[in-house]
Design an enzyme around this catalytic site. Structure first.
Site, PDB file in Angstrom:
ATOM      1  N   ALA A 156      -2.298  -5.574  -1.614  1.00  0.00           N
ATOM      2  CA  ALA A 156      -1.295  -5.525  -2.686  1.00  0.00           C
ATOM      3  C   ALA A 156      -1.495  -6.684  -3.652  1.00  0.00           C
ATOM      4  O   ALA A 156      -1.351  -6.522  -4.873  1.00  0.00           O
ATOM      5  CB  ALA A 156       0.115  -5.547  -2.103  1.00  0.00           C
ATOM      6  N   TYR A 157      -1.838  -7.843  -3.137  1.00  0.00           N
ATOM      7  CA  TYR A 157      -2.087  -9.007  -3.988  1.00  0.00           C
ATOM      8  C   TYR A 157      -3.305  -8.789  -4.876  1.00  0.00           C
ATOM      9  O   TYR A 157      -3.260  -9.015  -6.090  1.00  0.00           O
ATOM     10  CB  TYR A 157      -2.288 -10.257  -3.126  1.00  0.00           C
ATOM     11  CG  TYR A 157      -2.691 -11.483  -3.903  1.00  0.00           C
ATOM     12  CD1 TYR A 157      -1.753 -12.214  -4.630  1.00  0.00           C
ATOM     13  CD2 TYR A 157      -4.015 -11.937  -3.899  1.00  0.00           C
ATOM     14  CE1 TYR A 157      -2.123 -13.341  -5.345  1.00  0.00           C
ATOM     15  CE2 TYR A 157      -4.395 -13.061  -4.603  1.00  0.00           C
ATOM     16  CZ  TYR A 157      -3.436 -13.763  -5.325  1.00  0.00           C
ATOM     17  OH  TYR A 157      -3.818 -14.882  -6.038  1.00  0.00           O
ATOM     18  N   THR A 158      -4.412  -8.347  -4.286  1.00  0.00           N
ATOM     19  CA  THR A 158      -5.626  -8.182  -5.087  1.00  0.00           C
ATOM     20  C   THR A 158      -5.473  -7.064  -6.110  1.00  0.00           C
ATOM     21  O   THR A 158      -6.021  -7.147  -7.215  1.00  0.00           O
ATOM     22  CB  THR A 158      -6.851  -7.907  -4.189  1.00  0.00           C
ATOM     23  OG1 THR A 158      -6.556  -6.833  -3.298  1.00  0.00           O
ATOM     24  CG2 THR A 158      -7.215  -9.142  -3.383  1.00  0.00           C
ATOM     25  N   LYS A 161      -3.519  -8.619  -8.943  1.00  0.00           N
ATOM     26  CA  LYS A 161      -4.324  -9.571  -9.697  1.00  0.00           C
ATOM     27  C   LYS A 161      -5.403  -8.892 -10.528  1.00  0.00           C
ATOM     28  O   LYS A 161      -5.727  -9.335 -11.634  1.00  0.00           O
ATOM     29  CB  LYS A 161      -4.945 -10.603  -8.750  1.00  0.00           C
ATOM     30  CG  LYS A 161      -3.971 -11.669  -8.299  1.00  0.00           C
ATOM     31  CD  LYS A 161      -3.421 -12.461  -9.479  1.00  0.00           C
ATOM     32  CE  LYS A 161      -2.551 -13.617  -9.068  1.00  0.00           C
ATOM     33  NZ  LYS A 161      -2.012 -14.348 -10.240  1.00  0.00           N
TER      34      LYS A 161
END
Length: 250
Positions: A156-158, A161
């Site tokens: 989810a973070y990548t 980003k």
């Protein structure tokens, strides 16, 4: 190290999200040293107050959960009332919490997008009218090289980003005619206190060093220095691009 001074930043009104610690705190310090007026937003009341006390009267802050867009808008309005129209925005706030793809729920996914991406657009939307009225401005969005490296362990973070780059390029096009520049900084593994507390081990450092061209670990100050450059008149023809601060690790 001897760093540059940017006379064009003197007196600028700057807003930084996630400014109480780590990279954000170095960005706030960097602008204050350039004699800019800095407002920052963070959820950490203790860290925010400590940083403001350290810097003095050129920095002020508002406590805000950036996942709450109405609260974000109110915090920006308050900082504008104190400092004046905002002509530099640094969308820095994010959290790179690790998570297994098998455990991700719909609610967690949406919360990660709210934490790492959504607030960036609405901060731009809130400050762009100030920049248009001023005849120009600079927006710096914080990306990450984690997805460039095909890093695992936090999908989810990548995903959020990687979307920052699309946001940067489309807003650079939409705002460019107003002489508003929008860029992305792509940090590598930056040695913040959070990283040191959670994930830095001798084994992890040794593995990472093999991927970097340069042998030294990256201090947050180097990311802050790139932010200062992109906000200054020296970068007047720089927009819609990525600026790597990752020691050659991609």
């Amino acid at each position: 190290m001897t760093f540059a001074n940017y006379p064009s930043l003197k007196g600028k009104t700057v807003m930084v999200t996630g400014g109480a610690s780590g990279i954000g705190a170095e960005i706030v310090r960097g602008f204050a040293k350039q004699s800019a007026k800095v407002g920052f937003i963070d959820l950490d009341a203790y860290g925010s107050a400590a940083l403001a006390d350290e810097i003095g009267e050129t920095a002020t802050f508002e406590i805000c959960d950036l996942r709450d867009i109405e609260a974000l808008r109110a915090a920006i309005d308050t900082l504008r009332d104190r400092l004046g129209p905002i002509t530099v925005l640094v969308n820095n706030a994010a959290r790179d919490d690790r998570h297994d793809w098998k455990d991700v729920t719909l609610e967690y996914w949406d919360e990660r997008m709210a934490t790492n991406l959504r607030h960036m657009f609405f901060a731009i939307q809130s400050v762009a009218p100030d920049m248009i009225a001023a005849g120009g401005g600079a927006i710096v969005n914080m990306g990450s090289n984690s997805w460039w490296e095909a890093g695992g362990g936090f999908p989810a973070y990548t995903t959020a980003k990687s979307a920052v780059h699309g946001l940067t390029r489309t807003m650079a096009r939409d705002l460019g005619r107003h002489r508003i520049r929008v860029n992305t900084i792509v940090p590598g593994w930056i040695m913040t206190d959070r990283q040191k507390d959670l994930w830095v081990t001798p084994e992890a450092i040794a593995k990472h060093a093999d991927r970097q061209c340069l042998p030294d670990l990256i201090d947050p100050v180097y990311v802050a220095r790139m932010v200062l450059f992109l906000a200054s008149d020296d970068a007047a023809m720089c927009t819609a691009n990525n600026y790597m601060v990752e020691a050659g690790s991609i």
